[in-house]
Design a protein around this motif. Structure first.
Motif, PDB file in Angstrom:
ATOM      1  N   ARG A 300      53.176  36.987  41.917  1.00 43.47           N
ATOM      2  CA  ARG A 300      52.882  36.234  43.140  1.00 43.47           C
ATOM      3  C   ARG A 300      53.092  37.105  44.380  1.00 43.47           C
ATOM      4  N   ARG A 301      54.161  37.888  44.379  1.00 40.88           N
ATOM      5  CA  ARG A 301      54.381  38.789  45.515  1.00 40.88           C
ATOM      6  C   ARG A 301      53.230  39.780  45.648  1.00 40.88           C
ATOM      7  N   LEU A 302      52.806  40.326  44.531  1.00 43.62           N
ATOM      8  CA  LEU A 302      51.716  41.304  44.544  1.00 43.62           C
ATOM      9  C   LEU A 302      50.418  40.674  45.043  1.00 43.62           C
ATOM     10  N   HIS A 303      50.085  39.511  44.519  1.00 45.49           N
ATOM     11  CA  HIS A 303      48.842  38.856  44.921  1.00 45.49           C
ATOM     12  C   HIS A 303      48.879  38.455  46.390  1.00 45.49           C
ATOM     13  N   ASP A 304      50.030  37.963  46.851  1.00 46.00           N
ATOM     14  CA  ASP A 304      50.152  37.576  48.259  1.00 46.00           C
ATOM     15  C   ASP A 304      49.992  38.781  49.181  1.00 46.00           C
ATOM     16  N   ALA A 305      50.372  39.957  48.689  1.00 44.16           N
ATOM     17  CA  ALA A 305      50.270  41.180  49.493  1.00 44.16           C
ATOM     18  C   ALA A 305      48.899  41.844  49.377  1.00 44.16           C
ATOM     19  N   GLY A 306      48.004  41.253  48.578  1.00 47.85           N
ATOM     20  CA  GLY A 306      46.645  41.772  48.471  1.00 47.85           C
ATOM     21  C   GLY A 306      46.394  42.717  47.325  1.00 47.85           C
ATOM     22  N   ALA A 307      47.342  42.859  46.411  1.00 44.96           N
ATOM     23  CA  ALA A 307      47.113  43.720  45.247  1.00 44.96           C
ATOM     24  C   ALA A 307      45.972  43.150  44.410  1.00 44.96           C
ATOM     25  N   MET A 308      45.116  44.050  43.924  1.00 43.17           N
ATOM     26  CA  MET A 308      43.950  43.634  43.144  1.00 43.17           C
ATOM     27  C   MET A 308      44.071  44.170  41.725  1.00 43.17           C
ATOM     28  N   TYR A 309      44.184  43.266  40.766  1.00 39.40           N
ATOM     29  CA  TYR A 309      44.233  43.614  39.348  1.00 39.40           C
ATOM     30  C   TYR A 309      44.028  42.331  38.563  1.00 39.40           C
ATOM     31  N   TRP A 332      40.429  57.924  40.327  1.00 42.39           N
ATOM     32  CA  TRP A 332      40.756  59.275  40.775  1.00 42.39           C
ATOM     33  C   TRP A 332      41.346  59.313  42.183  1.00 42.39           C
ATOM     34  N   SER A 333      41.040  58.304  43.000  1.00 43.15           N
ATOM     35  CA  SER A 333      41.423  58.350  44.414  1.00 43.15           C
ATOM     36  C   SER A 333      42.775  57.716  44.701  1.00 43.15           C
ATOM     37  N   CYS A 334      43.434  57.204  43.682  1.00 44.26           N
ATOM     38  CA  CYS A 334      44.698  56.493  43.892  1.00 44.26           C
ATOM     39  C   CYS A 334      45.765  57.450  44.427  1.00 44.26           C
ATOM     40  N   GLY A 335      46.290  57.152  45.596  1.00 40.62           N
ATOM     41  CA  GLY A 335      47.336  57.984  46.174  1.00 40.62           C
ATOM     42  C   GLY A 335      48.716  57.425  45.883  1.00 40.62           C
ATOM     43  N   PRO A 336      49.763  58.228  46.070  1.00 42.76           N
ATOM     44  CA  PRO A 336      51.127  57.774  45.767  1.00 42.76           C
ATOM     45  C   PRO A 336      51.559  56.582  46.600  1.00 42.76           C
ATOM     46  N   GLU A 337      50.976  56.415  47.788  1.00 39.69           N
ATOM     47  CA  GLU A 337      51.368  55.284  48.622  1.00 39.69           C
ATOM     48  C   GLU A 337      51.002  53.951  47.965  1.00 39.69           C
ATOM     49  N   ASN A 338      49.902  53.922  47.213  1.00 35.95           N
ATOM     50  CA  ASN A 338      49.518  52.701  46.500  1.00 35.95           C
ATOM     51  C   ASN A 338      50.520  52.372  45.405  1.00 35.95           C
ATOM     52  N   ILE A 339      50.952  53.400  44.699  1.00 38.69           N
ATOM     53  CA  ILE A 339      51.927  53.199  43.631  1.00 38.69           C
ATOM     54  C   ILE A 339      53.268  52.765  44.215  1.00 38.69           C
ATOM     55  N   ASP A 340      53.712  53.431  45.271  1.00 44.70           N
ATOM     56  CA  ASP A 340      55.006  53.099  45.876  1.00 44.70           C
ATOM     57  C   ASP A 340      55.030  51.658  46.370  1.00 44.70           C
ATOM     58  N   ARG A 341      53.971  51.233  47.031  1.00 45.51           N
ATOM     59  CA  ARG A 341      53.908  49.861  47.546  1.00 45.51           C
ATOM     60  C   ARG A 341      53.917  48.858  46.403  1.00 45.51           C
ATOM     61  N   PHE A 342      53.165  49.143  45.347  1.00 46.53           N
ATOM     62  CA  PHE A 342      53.109  48.251  44.189  1.00 46.53           C
ATOM     63  C   PHE A 342      54.500  48.113  43.565  1.00 46.53           C
ATOM     64  N   ILE A 343      55.176  49.227  43.369  1.00 43.27           N
ATOM     65  CA  ILE A 343      56.500  49.208  42.743  1.00 43.27           C
ATOM     66  C   ILE A 343      57.501  48.455  43.616  1.00 43.27           C
ATOM     67  N   ASP A 344      57.444  48.661  44.921  1.00 44.78           N
ATOM     68  CA  ASP A 344      58.351  47.944  45.826  1.00 44.78           C
ATOM     69  C   ASP A 344      58.184  46.432  45.684  1.00 44.78           C
ATOM     70  N   LEU A 345      56.948  45.986  45.555  1.00 43.92           N
ATOM     71  CA  LEU A 345      56.694  44.552  45.428  1.00 43.92           C
ATOM     72  C   LEU A 345      57.149  44.015  44.075  1.00 43.92           C
ATOM     73  N   VAL A 346      56.985  44.808  43.019  1.00 46.18           N
ATOM     74  CA  VAL A 346      57.483  44.370  41.710  1.00 46.18           C
ATOM     75  C   VAL A 346      59.000  44.213  41.756  1.00 46.18           C
ATOM     76  N   ARG A 347      59.653  45.163  42.391  1.00 48.94           N
ATOM     77  CA  ARG A 347      61.119  45.094  42.485  1.00 48.94           C
ATOM     78  C   ARG A 347      61.570  43.903  43.329  1.00 48.94           C
ATOM     79  N   GLY A 348      60.726  43.512  44.290  1.00 47.33           N
ATOM     80  CA  GLY A 348      61.081  42.364  45.126  1.00 47.33           C
ATOM     81  C   GLY A 348      61.971  42.739  46.278  1.00 47.33           C
TER      82      GLY A 348
END
Length: 348
Positions: A300-309, A332-348
């Motif tokens: 829910r946190r991810l979806h509310d923040a606009g994550a698409m999957y 190929w274009s995925c940058g580390p900022e996308n991963i960092d933001r995703f992980i932060d949201l999973v952690r809550g």
């Protein structure tokens, strides 16, 4: 945080530049141009197959369906895993283009055929004479629909079974580059050197705008493929715009570089997820796809923040409060900022 599909990623600048260059002036249509010939030669060089017949189409379904139609008679059956892309995601395209051939779904691992299961399936067909389907080709998907790989030995074990029964082998390589990059092998080692007869070699998921190559290592199939491609409405008149993409894609190993980038980002994402207590995986990540199981609150946190999957095996409706699987595909274009933001949201 766009992890819905590698199809949603951008076109690489070198490929876009190649398209712009191809748009300068005029060229003969229907593949009778220098750019198409050059791109085909590059494919032969990459695959170490100077006699191969090489053709370009715009979609993966066209590549798979027309390639399979070329090596399959209407009364035959194609052997593939029960979660193969040609079964799950091509709207019966292979059955349509073959004129009625069927698919025999092979068991094995959750994501891959085993030689034992394939042999049992092959020997179970073709025993009813004129009343039943005749044995047709074997189709292998790698990277699989579950983000896993066939090793070179596993591919050879399957092609050995096919050879024992005089059957052709097709490799659905929409993510061929990701598989090669992950295995650390050459294109030849994962194809004809492993016993594969025809490859659908993908570009669209890996930085191209829209192009796939169909490569027959036996050029005797060339003319029939050309006829089927035309009759199936996939012979582009301005085909130089397909060739331009493939030419740039294969130049200086761009195809491998982009695949390594996607794979490395997926590995980084998976490694970060492993560090979070309670996170597990539906399938072990091996290329550019990750299937984590996350708490509903994290989704829910991810979806509310606009994550698409895509959710894999559940729904967030009706206030569900349980762990739910997801499919994350990294391009190929995925940058580390996308991963960092995703992980932060999973952690809550």
């Amino acid at each position: 945080m766009r992890f819905a599909s590698d199809n949603s990623g951008p076109v690489h600048p070198k490929i876009m530049a190649a398209l712009a260059s191809a748009n300068e002036g005029w060229a003969m249509p229907y593949g009778n141009d220098d750019l198409t010939r050059r791109a085909a030669d590059r494919a032969r060089e990459v695959f170490e197959a100077p006699a191969a017949a090489v053709y370009f189409v715009a979609t993966g379904t066209a590549a798979n369906a027309i390639a399979l139609a070329t090596i399959t008679k209407p009364w035959e059956t194609i052997f593939c895993h029960r979660v193969a892309h040609i079964h799950e995601d091509e709207c019966n395209g292979p059955e349509f283009y073959t004129g009625g051939a069927k698919l025999t779904l092979v068991e094995g691992h959750t994501d891959r055929m085993t030689p034992e299961a394939l042999r049992a399936a092959v020997e179970g067909e073709g025993q009813r004479g004129v009343h039943g389907p005749q044995r047709g080709p074997v189709s292998i998907t790698s990277v699989t629909e579950r983000g896993t790989l066939y090793t070179l030995d596993e591919i050879r074990a399957l092609t050995d079974v096919a050879r024992d029964h005089d059957l052709k082998v097709h490799l659905d390589g929409a993510r061929f580059a990701n598989a090669c990059a992950a295995l650390g092998c050459t294109a030849a080692e994962m194809s004809w050197k492993a016993g594969v007869d025809v490859v659908s070699f993908g570009g669209t998921k890996n930085g191209c705008m829209g192009v796939e190559a169909v490569i027959f290592f036996d050029p005797d199939h060339a003319w029939e493929f050309e006829l089927r491609r035309k009759r199936g409405a996939h012979l582009f008149s301005k085909s130089r715009f397909l060739a331009a993409q493939m030419d740039a894609y294969l130049t200086d190993d761009l195809w491998l570089s982009l695949a390594r980038s996607a794979n490395n980002s997926a590995t980084a994402l998976a490694n970060e997820l492993r560090e979070i207590p309670g996170v597990s995986f539906l399938f072990e990540p091996q290329a550019n796809m990750v299937f984590p199981v996350l708490p509903a609150a994290a989704h829910r946190r991810l979806h509310d923040a606009g994550a698409m999957y895509y959710l894999w095996d559940g729904s967030l409706e009706d206030g569900v409060d349980e762990d739910i699987g997801a499919r994350l595909v990294v391009d190929w274009s995925c940058g580390p900022e996308n991963i960092d933001r995703f992980i932060d949201l999973v952690r809550g």
